[in-house]
Design a protein around this motif. Structure first.
Motif, PDB file in Angstrom:
ATOM      1  N   TRP A  24       2.076   8.363   5.702  1.00  0.00           N
ATOM      2  CA  TRP A  24       1.258   9.552   5.493  1.00  0.00           C
ATOM      3  C   TRP A  24      -0.172   9.182   5.105  1.00  0.00           C
ATOM      4  CZ3 TRP A  24      -0.777  10.349   0.604  1.00  0.00           C
ATOM      5  CH2 TRP A  24      -0.254   9.565  -0.415  1.00  0.00           C
ATOM      6  N   LEU A  25      -0.428   7.917   4.791  1.00  0.00           N
ATOM      7  CA  LEU A  25      -1.760   7.464   4.395  1.00  0.00           C
ATOM      8  C   LEU A  25      -2.676   7.318   5.610  1.00  0.00           C
ATOM      9  CD1 LEU A  25      -0.737   4.737   1.805  1.00  0.00           C
ATOM     10  CD2 LEU A  25      -1.620   7.024   1.326  1.00  0.00           C
ATOM     11  N   MET A  26      -3.959   7.241   5.363  1.00  0.00           N
ATOM     12  CA  MET A  26      -4.955   7.036   6.410  1.00  0.00           C
ATOM     13  C   MET A  26      -4.943   5.564   6.841  1.00  0.00           C
ATOM     14  SD  MET A  26      -6.272   9.985   6.859  1.00  0.00           S
ATOM     15  CE  MET A  26      -7.723   9.618   7.801  1.00  0.00           C
ATOM     16  N   PRO A  27      -5.208   5.261   8.104  1.00  0.00           N
ATOM     17  CA  PRO A  27      -5.198   3.871   8.583  1.00  0.00           C
ATOM     18  C   PRO A  27      -6.151   2.966   7.791  1.00  0.00           C
ATOM     19  CG  PRO A  27      -5.385   5.378  10.430  1.00  0.00           C
ATOM     20  CD  PRO A  27      -5.486   6.211   9.184  1.00  0.00           C
ATOM     21  N   VAL A  40       0.840  -1.200   0.000  1.00  0.00           N
ATOM     22  CA  VAL A  40       0.000   0.000   0.000  1.00  0.00           C
ATOM     23  C   VAL A  40       0.875   1.251   0.000  1.00  0.00           C
ATOM     24  CG1 VAL A  40      -1.781   1.270   1.275  1.00  0.00           C
ATOM     25  CG2 VAL A  40      -1.841  -1.229   1.199  1.00  0.00           C
ATOM     26  N   ASP A  41       1.912   1.257   0.825  1.00  0.00           N
ATOM     27  CA  ASP A  41       2.832   2.399   0.914  1.00  0.00           C
ATOM     28  C   ASP A  41       4.254   1.854   1.005  1.00  0.00           C
ATOM     29  OD1 ASP A  41       4.372   4.615   1.425  1.00  0.00           O
ATOM     30  OD2 ASP A  41       3.332   5.192   3.256  1.00  0.00           O
ATOM     31  N   PRO A  42       4.972   1.835  -0.124  1.00  0.00           N
ATOM     32  CA  PRO A  42       6.335   1.278  -0.128  1.00  0.00           C
ATOM     33  C   PRO A  42       7.301   1.969   0.824  1.00  0.00           C
ATOM     34  CG  PRO A  42       5.549   1.656  -2.371  1.00  0.00           C
ATOM     35  CD  PRO A  42       4.552   2.275  -1.442  1.00  0.00           C
ATOM     36  N   ASP A  43       6.996   3.209   1.219  1.00  0.00           N
ATOM     37  CA  ASP A  43       7.887   3.959   2.106  1.00  0.00           C
ATOM     38  C   ASP A  43       7.492   3.869   3.576  1.00  0.00           C
ATOM     39  OD1 ASP A  43       9.436   4.875  -0.067  1.00  0.00           O
ATOM     40  OD2 ASP A  43       7.976   6.474  -0.449  1.00  0.00           O
ATOM     41  N   ARG A  52      -8.050  -4.468  13.643  1.00  0.00           N
ATOM     42  CA  ARG A  52      -8.819  -3.255  13.893  1.00  0.00           C
ATOM     43  C   ARG A  52      -7.817  -2.143  14.151  1.00  0.00           C
ATOM     44  NH1 ARG A  52      -8.737  -2.078  19.266  1.00  0.00           N
ATOM     45  NH2 ARG A  52      -8.398  -3.781  20.699  1.00  0.00           N
ATOM     46  N   ILE A  53      -8.237  -0.939  13.893  1.00  0.00           N
ATOM     47  CA  ILE A  53      -7.384   0.216  14.136  1.00  0.00           C
ATOM     48  C   ILE A  53      -7.475   0.524  15.634  1.00  0.00           C
ATOM     49  CG2 ILE A  53      -7.012   2.656  13.635  1.00  0.00           C
ATOM     50  CD1 ILE A  53      -8.558   2.069  10.939  1.00  0.00           C
ATOM     51  N   SER A  54      -6.340   0.456  16.324  1.00  0.00           N
ATOM     52  CA  SER A  54      -6.353   0.731  17.758  1.00  0.00           C
ATOM     53  C   SER A  54      -5.864   2.138  18.076  1.00  0.00           C
ATOM     54  CB  SER A  54      -5.535  -0.304  18.522  1.00  0.00           C
ATOM     55  OG  SER A  54      -4.219  -0.347  18.069  1.00  0.00           O
ATOM     56  N   ARG A  55      -5.130   2.744  17.142  1.00  0.00           N
ATOM     57  CA  ARG A  55      -4.682   4.130  17.321  1.00  0.00           C
ATOM     58  C   ARG A  55      -4.390   4.705  15.936  1.00  0.00           C
ATOM     59  NH1 ARG A  55       0.549   5.803  17.982  1.00  0.00           N
ATOM     60  NH2 ARG A  55       1.131   3.687  18.501  1.00  0.00           N
ATOM     61  N   ALA A  56      -5.050   5.798  15.608  1.00  0.00           N
ATOM     62  CA  ALA A  56      -4.881   6.412  14.275  1.00  0.00           C
ATOM     63  C   ALA A  56      -3.712   7.367  14.245  1.00  0.00           C
ATOM     64  CB  ALA A  56      -6.142   7.146  13.880  1.00  0.00           C
TER      65      ALA A  56
END
Length: 66
Positions: A44-47, A24-27, A62-66
């Motif tokens: 820098w992308l959204m969770p 999703v984000d190579p960096d 699940r997202i536990s911290r954004a």
């Protein structure tokens, strides 16, 4: 951001997770803590953009911290 894993596959989990996140984000910087079942991602992308990658790799998270 931090993700909480609900399951592990037992087959090279850390590397599979890292490859999935970097698809999703190579960096992205990725830290996997298997005993705590958490994944730290610095991107820098959204969770929410990473959820499909986890799902396709066979992990329920699940997202536990954004």
């Amino acid at each position: 951001m931090e993700f909480k894993l609900s399951n592990l596959t037992g087959n090279d989990d850390a590397n599979i997770i890292i490859r999935g996140v970097r698809s999703v984000d190579p960096d992205a910087r990725v830290g996997v803590d298997l005993p705590a079942m958490t994944v730290q991602v610095d991107s820098w992308l959204m969770p929410e953009e990473f959820l499909i990658a986890f799902n396709e790799a066979g992990y329920d998270v699940r997202i536990s911290r954004a």
